[in-house]
Enzyme design. Structure first.
Site, PDB file in Angstrom:
ATOM      1  N   ALA A  11     -19.975 -13.670  55.787  1.00  0.00           N
ATOM      2  CA  ALA A  11     -19.707 -14.863  56.601  1.00  0.00           C
ATOM      3  C   ALA A  11     -20.979 -15.566  57.053  1.00  0.00           C
ATOM      4  O   ALA A  11     -20.947 -16.747  57.400  1.00  0.00           O
ATOM      5  CB  ALA A  11     -18.857 -14.477  57.819  1.00  0.00           C
ATOM      6  N   ILE A  15     -21.765 -19.873  51.486  1.00  0.00           N
ATOM      7  CA  ILE A  15     -20.335 -20.146  51.275  1.00  0.00           C
ATOM      8  C   ILE A  15     -19.574 -19.879  52.571  1.00  0.00           C
ATOM      9  O   ILE A  15     -18.677 -20.637  52.954  1.00  0.00           O
ATOM     10  CB  ILE A  15     -19.759 -19.314  50.106  1.00  0.00           C
ATOM     11  CG1 ILE A  15     -20.416 -19.748  48.795  1.00  0.00           C
ATOM     12  CG2 ILE A  15     -18.240 -19.473  50.011  1.00  0.00           C
ATOM     13  CD1 ILE A  15     -20.000 -18.955  47.572  1.00  0.00           C
ATOM     14  N   ARG A  91     -27.923 -10.819  41.705  1.00  0.00           N
ATOM     15  CA  ARG A  91     -28.857 -10.278  40.708  1.00  0.00           C
ATOM     16  C   ARG A  91     -30.267 -10.723  41.086  1.00  0.00           C
ATOM     17  O   ARG A  91     -30.517 -11.897  41.329  1.00  0.00           O
ATOM     18  CB  ARG A  91     -28.512 -10.812  39.318  1.00  0.00           C
ATOM     19  CG  ARG A  91     -29.293 -10.121  38.208  1.00  0.00           C
ATOM     20  CD  ARG A  91     -29.090 -10.856  36.900  1.00  0.00           C
ATOM     21  NE  ARG A  91     -27.788 -10.598  36.330  1.00  0.00           N
ATOM     22  CZ  ARG A  91     -27.536  -9.694  35.374  1.00  0.00           C
ATOM     23  NH1 ARG A  91     -28.502  -8.954  34.901  1.00  0.00           N
ATOM     24  NH2 ARG A  91     -26.327  -9.544  34.894  1.00  0.00           N
ATOM     25  N   ASN A 104     -22.730  -3.649  43.337  1.00  0.00           N
ATOM     26  CA  ASN A 104     -21.519  -4.308  43.833  1.00  0.00           C
ATOM     27  C   ASN A 104     -20.350  -3.343  43.966  1.00  0.00           C
ATOM     28  O   ASN A 104     -19.533  -3.489  44.877  1.00  0.00           O
ATOM     29  CB  ASN A 104     -21.193  -5.527  42.972  1.00  0.00           C
ATOM     30  CG  ASN A 104     -22.066  -6.695  43.384  1.00  0.00           C
ATOM     31  OD1 ASN A 104     -21.917  -7.217  44.489  1.00  0.00           O
ATOM     32  ND2 ASN A 104     -23.022  -7.058  42.549  1.00  0.00           N
ATOM     33  N   ASP A 158     -13.783 -23.101  38.801  1.00  0.00           N
ATOM     34  CA  ASP A 158     -13.876 -23.466  37.384  1.00  0.00           C
ATOM     35  C   ASP A 158     -12.727 -24.402  37.008  1.00  0.00           C
ATOM     36  O   ASP A 158     -12.909 -25.379  36.286  1.00  0.00           O
ATOM     37  CB  ASP A 158     -13.829 -22.195  36.523  1.00  0.00           C
ATOM     38  CG  ASP A 158     -14.846 -21.169  36.988  1.00  0.00           C
ATOM     39  OD1 ASP A 158     -16.039 -21.483  36.947  1.00  0.00           O
ATOM     40  OD2 ASP A 158     -14.438 -20.089  37.442  1.00  0.00           O
ATOM     41  N   HIS A 186     -14.976 -15.075  35.108  1.00  0.00           N
ATOM     42  CA  HIS A 186     -15.723 -16.109  35.832  1.00  0.00           C
ATOM     43  C   HIS A 186     -17.199 -15.955  35.469  1.00  0.00           C
ATOM     44  O   HIS A 186     -17.983 -15.372  36.200  1.00  0.00           O
ATOM     45  CB  HIS A 186     -15.523 -15.979  37.340  1.00  0.00           C
ATOM     46  CG  HIS A 186     -16.480 -16.856  38.105  1.00  0.00           C
ATOM     47  ND1 HIS A 186     -16.395 -18.225  38.093  1.00  0.00           N
ATOM     48  CD2 HIS A 186     -17.565 -16.564  38.857  1.00  0.00           C
ATOM     49  CE1 HIS A 186     -17.384 -18.728  38.818  1.00  0.00           C
ATOM     50  NE2 HIS A 186     -18.111 -17.743  39.281  1.00  0.00           N
TER      51      HIS A 186
HETATM   52  P1  NAX Z   1     -25.435 -16.007  50.244  1.00  0.00           P
HETATM   53  O1  NAX Z   1     -26.519 -15.108  49.766  1.00  0.00           O
HETATM   54  O2  NAX Z   1     -25.751 -17.287  50.907  1.00  0.00           O
HETATM   55  O3  NAX Z   1     -24.481 -15.198  51.239  1.00  0.00           O
HETATM   56  C1  NAX Z   1     -24.020 -13.917  50.957  1.00  0.00           C
HETATM   57  C2  NAX Z   1     -23.840 -13.213  52.288  1.00  0.00           C
HETATM   58  O4  NAX Z   1     -23.202 -11.977  52.029  1.00  0.00           O
HETATM   59  C3  NAX Z   1     -25.165 -12.915  52.979  1.00  0.00           C
HETATM   60  O5  NAX Z   1     -25.130 -13.410  54.308  1.00  0.00           O
HETATM   61  C4  NAX Z   1     -25.238 -11.384  52.955  1.00  0.00           C
HETATM   62  O6  NAX Z   1     -25.868 -10.844  54.116  1.00  0.00           O
HETATM   63  C5  NAX Z   1     -23.767 -11.016  52.897  1.00  0.00           C
HETATM   64  N1  NAX Z   1     -23.480  -9.683  52.373  1.00  0.00           N
HETATM   65  C6  NAX Z   1     -24.137  -9.000  51.414  1.00  0.00           C
HETATM   66  N2  NAX Z   1     -23.581  -7.792  51.251  1.00  0.00           N
HETATM   67  C7  NAX Z   1     -22.545  -7.711  52.112  1.00  0.00           C
HETATM   68  C8  NAX Z   1     -21.618  -6.697  52.423  1.00  0.00           C
HETATM   69  N3  NAX Z   1     -21.664  -5.506  51.831  1.00  0.00           N
HETATM   70  N4  NAX Z   1     -20.690  -6.942  53.382  1.00  0.00           N
HETATM   71  C9  NAX Z   1     -20.663  -8.130  54.024  1.00  0.00           C
HETATM   72  N5  NAX Z   1     -21.550  -9.133  53.773  1.00  0.00           N
HETATM   73  C10 NAX Z   1     -22.465  -8.925  52.836  1.00  0.00           C
HETATM   74  O7  NAX Z   1     -24.494 -16.230  48.960  1.00  0.00           O
HETATM   75  P2  NAX Z   1     -23.385 -17.356  48.750  1.00  0.00           P
HETATM   76  O8  NAX Z   1     -24.002 -18.549  48.168  1.00  0.00           O
HETATM   77  O9  NAX Z   1     -22.587 -17.478  49.987  1.00  0.00           O
HETATM   78  O10 NAX Z   1     -22.515 -16.684  47.576  1.00  0.00           O
HETATM   79  C11 NAX Z   1     -21.747 -15.529  47.789  1.00  0.00           C
HETATM   80  C12 NAX Z   1     -21.209 -15.009  46.477  1.00  0.00           C
HETATM   81  O11 NAX Z   1     -20.357 -15.961  45.861  1.00  0.00           O
HETATM   82  C13 NAX Z   1     -22.266 -14.694  45.432  1.00  0.00           C
HETATM   83  O12 NAX Z   1     -21.958 -13.437  44.828  1.00  0.00           O
HETATM   84  C14 NAX Z   1     -22.099 -15.806  44.420  1.00  0.00           C
HETATM   85  O13 NAX Z   1     -22.531 -15.419  43.122  1.00  0.00           O
HETATM   86  C15 NAX Z   1     -20.617 -16.005  44.469  1.00  0.00           C
HETATM   87  N6  NAX Z   1     -20.081 -17.258  43.926  1.00  0.00           N
HETATM   88  C16 NAX Z   1     -18.884 -17.208  43.315  1.00  0.00           C
HETATM   89  C17 NAX Z   1     -18.254 -18.333  42.825  1.00  0.00           C
HETATM   90  C18 NAX Z   1     -16.916 -18.239  42.185  1.00  0.00           C
HETATM   91  O14 NAX Z   1     -16.410 -19.282  41.760  1.00  0.00           O
HETATM   92  N7  NAX Z   1     -16.268 -17.074  42.080  1.00  0.00           N
HETATM   93  C19 NAX Z   1     -18.917 -19.667  42.900  1.00  0.00           C
HETATM   94  C20 NAX Z   1     -19.990 -19.735  43.921  1.00  0.00           C
HETATM   95  C21 NAX Z   1     -20.833 -18.498  44.040  1.00  0.00           C
HETATM   96  O15 NAX Z   1     -21.771 -18.498  43.022  1.00  0.00           O
END
Ligand code: NAX
Length: 332
Positions: A11, A15, A91, A104, A158, A186
């Site tokens: 959170a 995103i 990554r 993951n 997508d 995806h």
């Molecule tokens: P950010 O790096 O801005 O935010 C991720 C957040 O998750 C960070 O605040 C981090 O501290 C937190 N986090 C990490 N491990 C955690 C855990 N074990 N428990 C709770 N929180 C945790 O990334 P953001 O741009 O928000 O993207 C989040 C994910 O969405 C990424 O894996 C990204 O690749 C994926 N996406 C997926 C998409 C889709 O269509 N399925 C599109 C957008 C995005 O690329």
């Protein structure tokens, strides 16, 4: 007023920041439903989530009953009706695919187990964090008491990208277009498919042929422009914006859950395969889906030509390889 408990992981990320305010404003469940937000972060992300919570308070949203922030998955998922699993391990340079999958699995396995123990009996989960399909598989496998069809991975972004590209190419409104499908993973191997799509009631291929100067030109546009444009749009956003899709991803995640709950006559989602279209049972693969409000169902009976078949097979092969890699690591 009854409230729905919605948990957002990651959170404090970008995103998350784009999601929380829209959920709190009613974009997910409508103007008559209060929400309780639960924000899950890792310790390093807590301050950022706390900052978002302060801003949520400052919005004085009428529908927002409470906001709780925690780094404990059981606390975050306790009584959750809806969960958006956004936080994932990205990554980093030099990281092998096996390392990424393992890192993951170390997140989505325990989160699945926590959901299994404490979520509400009507829980629905959408996995956004990548590799989303395989993360959904791992979370679902760790939640044996939750039906597998309550989990899905997000391919709505997508789908919406494909919809917008086709609308632009045919000079139509997005509301004129039906029947787009995203198949597979995806990832860049996904297959955005317009073979069953219509534009204002006419076959999309026919409309494209008319605009582009024949069926062959339409086929070339689909293979050389449309499919790669949609499949690689994430990389395009990064190169232009300097960071990955956030608001559009949040919008898609909200649309995914909203349509699952409110119903839709057609979208795409990565859902549990029971062998439909030859996709191995147990994989979370994207399909065309509908919902009557009780969750997504795969649209069956569509004809696939050789081109579609081979593209779907290639993307599904990638999903099989991810699943096998996770199995070999003993994580599934
Ligand atoms: P950010 O790096 O801005 O935010 C991720 C957040 O998750 C960070 O605040 C981090 O501290 C937190 N986090 C990490 N491990 C955690 C855990 N074990 N428990 C709770 N929180 C945790 O990334 P953001 O741009 O928000 O993207 C989040 C994910 O969405 C990424 O894996 C990204 O690749 C994926 N996406 C997926 C998409 C889709 O269509 N399925 C599109 C957008 C995005 O690329």
């Amino acid at each position: 007023m009854d409230a729905t408990t919605i948990t957002v992981t990651g959170a404090g990320g970008q995103i998350g920041y784009a999601l929380l305010f829209r959920i709190a404003s009613g974009a997910l469940l409508g103007p008559d439903r209060s929400v309780r937000l639960r924000l899950l972060e890792i310790p390093q992300g807590l301050r950022s989530a706390e900052g978002a919570a302060l801003e949520l308070q400052d919005c004085a949203f009428p529908l927002l009953q409470s906001v709780d922030i925690t780094d404990d998955a059981r606390t975050a998922f306790d009584g959750a009706n809806l969960a958006l699993l956004v936080g994932a391990r990205p990554r980093t340079a030099g990281m092998e695919r096996a390392d990424l999958l393992a890192a993951n699995a170390g997140i989505f396995g325990p989160q699945g187990a926590a959901l299994n123990e404490v979520a509400a009996s009507d829980i629905r989960v959408v996995v956004v964090g990548n590799p989303a399909n395989t993360n959904a598989l791992i979370a679902a496998a760790s939640a044996p008491d939750i039906p597998g069809d309550r989990f899905a991975a997000l391919t709505r972004l997508d789908h919406d990208r494909a919809l917008a590209q086709l609308a632009q190419a045919t000079d139509a409104s997005v509301t004129d277009i039906r029947g787009i499908a995203i198949w597979g993973n995806h990832s860049a191997t996904q297959f955005p498919d317009v073979d069953h799509a219509t534009v204002a009631g006419r076959p999309a291929r026919e409309v494209l042929a008319e605009r582009l100067g024949g069926a062959e030109a339409a086929a070339t546009w689909l293979d050389d422009e449309f499919v790669p444009r949609v499949a690689k749009r994430g990389a395009e956003i990064i190169s232009v914006r300097g960071s990955s899709s956030a608001a559009s991803a949040a919008n898609a995640a909200i649309s995914h859950l909203r349509d699952s709950v409110a119903g839709t006559d057609g979208t795409s989602a990565a859902v549990l395969s029971r062998g439909e279209y030859g996709v191995p049972e147990g994989l979370y693969s994207s399909f065309p889906v509908t919902s009557d409000g009780s969750g997504y169902r795969i649209v069956e009976g569509l004809d696939l030509d050789d081109r579609a078949r081979s593209r779907i097979d290639a993307s599904v092969a990638e999903l099989v390889a991810e699943r096998d890699a996770v199995r070999e690591l003993g994580l599934l």
